[in-house]
Write a protein that holds these residues in place. Structure first.
Motif, PDB file in Angstrom:
ATOM      1  N   ARG A  44      13.618 -53.012 -24.891  1.00 19.08           N
ATOM      2  CA  ARG A  44      12.371 -53.733 -25.178  1.00 19.08           C
ATOM      3  C   ARG A  44      11.371 -53.599 -24.033  1.00 19.08           C
ATOM      4  O   ARG A  44      10.171 -53.617 -24.242  1.00 19.08           O
ATOM      5  CB  ARG A  44      12.650 -55.192 -25.527  1.00 19.08           C
ATOM      6  CG  ARG A  44      13.023 -56.056 -24.358  1.00 19.08           C
ATOM      7  CD  ARG A  44      13.127 -57.542 -24.760  1.00 19.08           C
ATOM      8  NE  ARG A  44      13.510 -58.313 -23.617  1.00 19.08           N
ATOM      9  CZ  ARG A  44      14.746 -58.466 -23.174  1.00 19.08           C
ATOM     10  NH1 ARG A  44      15.750 -57.884 -23.823  1.00 19.08           N
ATOM     11  NH2 ARG A  44      15.007 -59.183 -22.105  1.00 19.08           N
ATOM     12  N   ASP A  45      11.863 -53.462 -22.780  1.00 23.55           N
ATOM     13  CA  ASP A  45      10.958 -53.252 -21.643  1.00 23.55           C
ATOM     14  C   ASP A  45      10.156 -51.976 -21.852  1.00 23.55           C
ATOM     15  O   ASP A  45       8.955 -51.926 -21.575  1.00 23.55           O
ATOM     16  CB  ASP A  45      11.733 -53.124 -20.321  1.00 23.55           C
ATOM     17  CG  ASP A  45      12.409 -54.413 -19.904  1.00 23.55           C
ATOM     18  OD1 ASP A  45      11.952 -55.502 -20.311  1.00 23.55           O
ATOM     19  OD2 ASP A  45      13.406 -54.326 -19.166  1.00 23.55           O
ATOM     20  N   LEU A  46      10.818 -50.931 -22.313  1.00 21.07           N
ATOM     21  CA  LEU A  46      10.152 -49.650 -22.522  1.00 21.07           C
ATOM     22  C   LEU A  46       9.199 -49.701 -23.712  1.00 21.07           C
ATOM     23  O   LEU A  46       8.116 -49.123 -23.676  1.00 21.07           O
ATOM     24  CB  LEU A  46      11.185 -48.540 -22.717  1.00 21.07           C
ATOM     25  CG  LEU A  46      12.153 -48.332 -21.550  1.00 21.07           C
ATOM     26  CD1 LEU A  46      13.163 -47.252 -21.891  1.00 21.07           C
ATOM     27  CD2 LEU A  46      11.420 -48.008 -20.266  1.00 21.07           C
ATOM     28  N   GLU A  47       9.588 -50.399 -24.767  1.00 22.28           N
ATOM     29  CA  GLU A  47       8.747 -50.480 -25.960  1.00 22.28           C
ATOM     30  C   GLU A  47       7.530 -51.360 -25.732  1.00 22.28           C
ATOM     31  O   GLU A  47       6.471 -51.119 -26.284  1.00 22.28           O
ATOM     32  CB  GLU A  47       9.556 -50.987 -27.149  1.00 22.28           C
ATOM     33  CG  GLU A  47      10.566 -49.964 -27.630  1.00 22.28           C
ATOM     34  CD  GLU A  47      11.471 -50.478 -28.734  1.00 22.28           C
ATOM     35  OE1 GLU A  47      11.285 -51.620 -29.202  1.00 22.28           O
ATOM     36  OE2 GLU A  47      12.383 -49.732 -29.128  1.00 22.28           O
ATOM     37  N   GLU A  48       7.670 -52.403 -24.910  1.00 19.54           N
ATOM     38  CA  GLU A  48       6.566 -53.316 -24.660  1.00 19.54           C
ATOM     39  C   GLU A  48       5.698 -52.868 -23.486  1.00 19.54           C
ATOM     40  O   GLU A  48       4.617 -53.395 -23.283  1.00 19.54           O
ATOM     41  CB  GLU A  48       7.101 -54.733 -24.393  1.00 19.54           C
ATOM     42  CG  GLU A  48       7.771 -55.346 -25.615  1.00 19.54           C
ATOM     43  CD  GLU A  48       8.476 -56.659 -25.313  1.00 19.54           C
ATOM     44  OE1 GLU A  48       8.414 -57.123 -24.154  1.00 19.54           O
ATOM     45  OE2 GLU A  48       9.073 -57.223 -26.234  1.00 19.54           O
ATOM     46  N   GLY A  49       6.169 -51.903 -22.726  1.00 19.82           N
ATOM     47  CA  GLY A  49       5.414 -51.420 -21.576  1.00 19.82           C
ATOM     48  C   GLY A  49       4.254 -50.533 -22.002  1.00 19.82           C
ATOM     49  O   GLY A  49       4.008 -50.303 -23.185  1.00 19.82           O
ATOM     50  N   CYS A  78       6.977 -48.139 -16.270  1.00 22.57           N
ATOM     51  CA  CYS A  78       7.405 -49.507 -16.573  1.00 22.57           C
ATOM     52  C   CYS A  78       7.990 -50.141 -15.320  1.00 22.57           C
ATOM     53  O   CYS A  78       9.070 -49.734 -14.875  1.00 22.57           O
ATOM     54  CB  CYS A  78       8.445 -49.469 -17.691  1.00 22.57           C
ATOM     55  SG  CYS A  78       9.077 -51.072 -18.169  1.00 22.57           S
ATOM     56  N   PRO A  79       7.298 -51.123 -14.718  1.00 18.12           N
ATOM     57  CA  PRO A  79       7.872 -51.802 -13.563  1.00 18.12           C
ATOM     58  C   PRO A  79       9.101 -52.617 -13.970  1.00 18.12           C
ATOM     59  O   PRO A  79       9.152 -53.180 -15.061  1.00 18.12           O
ATOM     60  CB  PRO A  79       6.759 -52.720 -13.066  1.00 18.12           C
ATOM     61  CG  PRO A  79       5.624 -52.579 -13.991  1.00 18.12           C
ATOM     62  CD  PRO A  79       5.996 -51.622 -15.074  1.00 18.12           C
ATOM     63  N   LEU A  80      10.091 -52.654 -13.092  1.00 19.26           N
ATOM     64  CA  LEU A  80      11.313 -53.429 -13.316  1.00 19.26           C
ATOM     65  C   LEU A  80      11.384 -54.522 -12.247  1.00 19.26           C
ATOM     66  O   LEU A  80      10.425 -54.713 -11.498  1.00 19.26           O
ATOM     67  CB  LEU A  80      12.519 -52.494 -13.260  1.00 19.26           C
ATOM     68  CG  LEU A  80      12.471 -51.316 -14.239  1.00 19.26           C
ATOM     69  CD1 LEU A  80      13.592 -50.335 -13.966  1.00 19.26           C
ATOM     70  CD2 LEU A  80      12.510 -51.799 -15.676  1.00 19.26           C
ATOM     71  N   ASN A  81      12.499 -55.241 -12.151  1.00 15.54           N
ATOM     72  CA  ASN A  81      12.615 -56.284 -11.121  1.00 15.54           C
ATOM     73  C   ASN A  81      12.361 -55.708  -9.736  1.00 15.54           C
ATOM     74  O   ASN A  81      11.691 -56.322  -8.905  1.00 15.54           O
ATOM     75  CB  ASN A  81      13.986 -56.950 -11.176  1.00 15.54           C
ATOM     76  CG  ASN A  81      14.159 -57.791 -12.413  1.00 15.54           C
ATOM     77  OD1 ASN A  81      13.177 -58.258 -12.994  1.00 15.54           O
ATOM     78  ND2 ASN A  81      15.390 -57.980 -12.845  1.00 15.54           N
ATOM     79  N   THR A  82      12.954 -54.571  -9.463  1.00 17.71           N
ATOM     80  CA  THR A  82      12.633 -53.793  -8.270  1.00 17.71           C
ATOM     81  C   THR A  82      12.453 -52.367  -8.748  1.00 17.71           C
ATOM     82  O   THR A  82      13.174 -51.896  -9.622  1.00 17.71           O
ATOM     83  CB  THR A  82      13.741 -53.849  -7.202  1.00 17.71           C
ATOM     84  OG1 THR A  82      14.936 -53.281  -7.729  1.00 17.71           O
ATOM     85  CG2 THR A  82      14.008 -55.263  -6.741  1.00 17.71           C
ATOM     86  N   GLY A  83      11.480 -51.676  -8.214  1.00 17.87           N
ATOM     87  CA  GLY A  83      11.242 -50.301  -8.631  1.00 17.87           C
ATOM     88  C   GLY A  83      10.616 -50.211 -10.004  1.00 17.87           C
ATOM     89  O   GLY A  83       9.997 -51.155 -10.494  1.00 17.87           O
ATOM     90  N   ALA A  84      10.777 -49.043 -10.635  1.00 18.01           N
ATOM     91  CA  ALA A  84      10.148 -48.784 -11.932  1.00 18.01           C
ATOM     92  C   ALA A  84      10.862 -47.623 -12.606  1.00 18.01           C
ATOM     93  O   ALA A  84      11.698 -46.949 -11.997  1.00 18.01           O
ATOM     94  CB  ALA A  84       8.670 -48.442 -11.739  1.00 18.01           C
ATOM     95  N   MET A 100       7.082 -45.390 -26.056  1.00 15.74           N
ATOM     96  CA  MET A 100       8.305 -45.606 -26.831  1.00 15.74           C
ATOM     97  C   MET A 100       7.982 -46.524 -27.996  1.00 15.74           C
ATOM     98  O   MET A 100       7.256 -47.492 -27.842  1.00 15.74           O
ATOM     99  CB  MET A 100       9.390 -46.241 -25.974  1.00 15.74           C
ATOM    100  CG  MET A 100       9.836 -45.404 -24.825  1.00 15.74           C
ATOM    101  SD  MET A 100      10.913 -44.104 -25.401  1.00 15.74           S
ATOM    102  CE  MET A 100      11.810 -43.730 -23.923  1.00 15.74           C
ATOM    103  N   GLY A 101       8.500 -46.206 -29.144  1.00 17.06           N
ATOM    104  CA  GLY A 101       8.277 -47.054 -30.309  1.00 17.06           C
ATOM    105  C   GLY A 101       6.989 -46.730 -31.059  1.00 17.06           C
ATOM    106  O   GLY A 101       6.636 -47.396 -32.010  1.00 17.06           O
ATOM    107  N   SER A 102       6.239 -45.698 -30.603  1.00 18.94           N
ATOM    108  CA  SER A 102       5.026 -45.309 -31.328  1.00 18.94           C
ATOM    109  C   SER A 102       5.067 -43.814 -31.585  1.00 18.94           C
ATOM    110  O   SER A 102       5.827 -43.081 -30.969  1.00 18.94           O
ATOM    111  CB  SER A 102       3.775 -45.663 -30.518  1.00 18.94           C
ATOM    112  OG  SER A 102       3.622 -44.796 -29.424  1.00 18.94           O
TER     113      SER A 102
END
Length: 163
Positions: A28-33, A38-44, A157-159
């Motif tokens: 979902r992080d990738l689809e909503e990014g 896509c930034p993550l908690n640390t890094g991306a 992602m997702g499109s």
């Protein structure tokens, strides 16, 4: 300073990892990014058109936000990335370390990453295509956390890819 090199991608991904804090993205992080970085908690994580194989990545550091130039690039976005160890590097799945320069030369803290890409759509879903024309420029500078800024994105992602 700027370095360039091939980076292995698997499942359309390569990582920006701070020391050993590799955070695995949730689908979902990738689809909503924004579809590119896509930034993550640390890094991306950077999302490539190539499914498996190598893409070319250039890494550049800056003291402050550089002037935006999309000339020669198809896509681009700026995101904030947290690097609590101050050792953010380009990395790949399966620990195929490409040896590019460290992005966070000012130590631990918040940074902005400008990710520019070209030929993501041209290499969509390619596997071990050689030579691969997909390229990235990652520019990093120290800056407080801020909302992402999308310059232009052709696919996420997702499109479906835009033609």
């Amino acid at each position: 300073m700027q370095t360039i090199g091939p980076v292995t991608v698997n499942y359309h991904l390569y990582y920006l990892v701070d020391y050993q804090d590799e955070t695995i993205p949730m689908p979902r992080d990738l689809e909503e990014g924004n579809g590119l970085i896509c930034p993550l908690n640390t890094g991306a994580v950077v999302i490539s058109g190539t499914d498996m194989g190598k893409v070319t990545v250039r890494v550049k550091t800056a003291e402050a936000e550089p002037v935006l130039s999309m000339e020669g690039w198809d896509e681009g976005a700026d995101v904030s990335v947290h690097a609590p160890h101050g050792k953010l590097n380009v990395d790949a799945i399966a620990y195929d370390f490409p040896g590019l320069q460290e992005l966070t030369e000012h130590g631990p803290g918040w940074y902005r990453i400008r990710c520019l890409a070209r030929n993501r759509l041209a290499e969509m879903n390619s596997i071990a295509h050689d030579p691969n024309t997909e390229e990235y420029l990652l520019i990093c500078w120290p800056a407080p956390q801020a909302p992402e800024q999308v310059h232009t994105i052709q696919w996420s992602m997702g499109s479906r890819p835009k033609s």
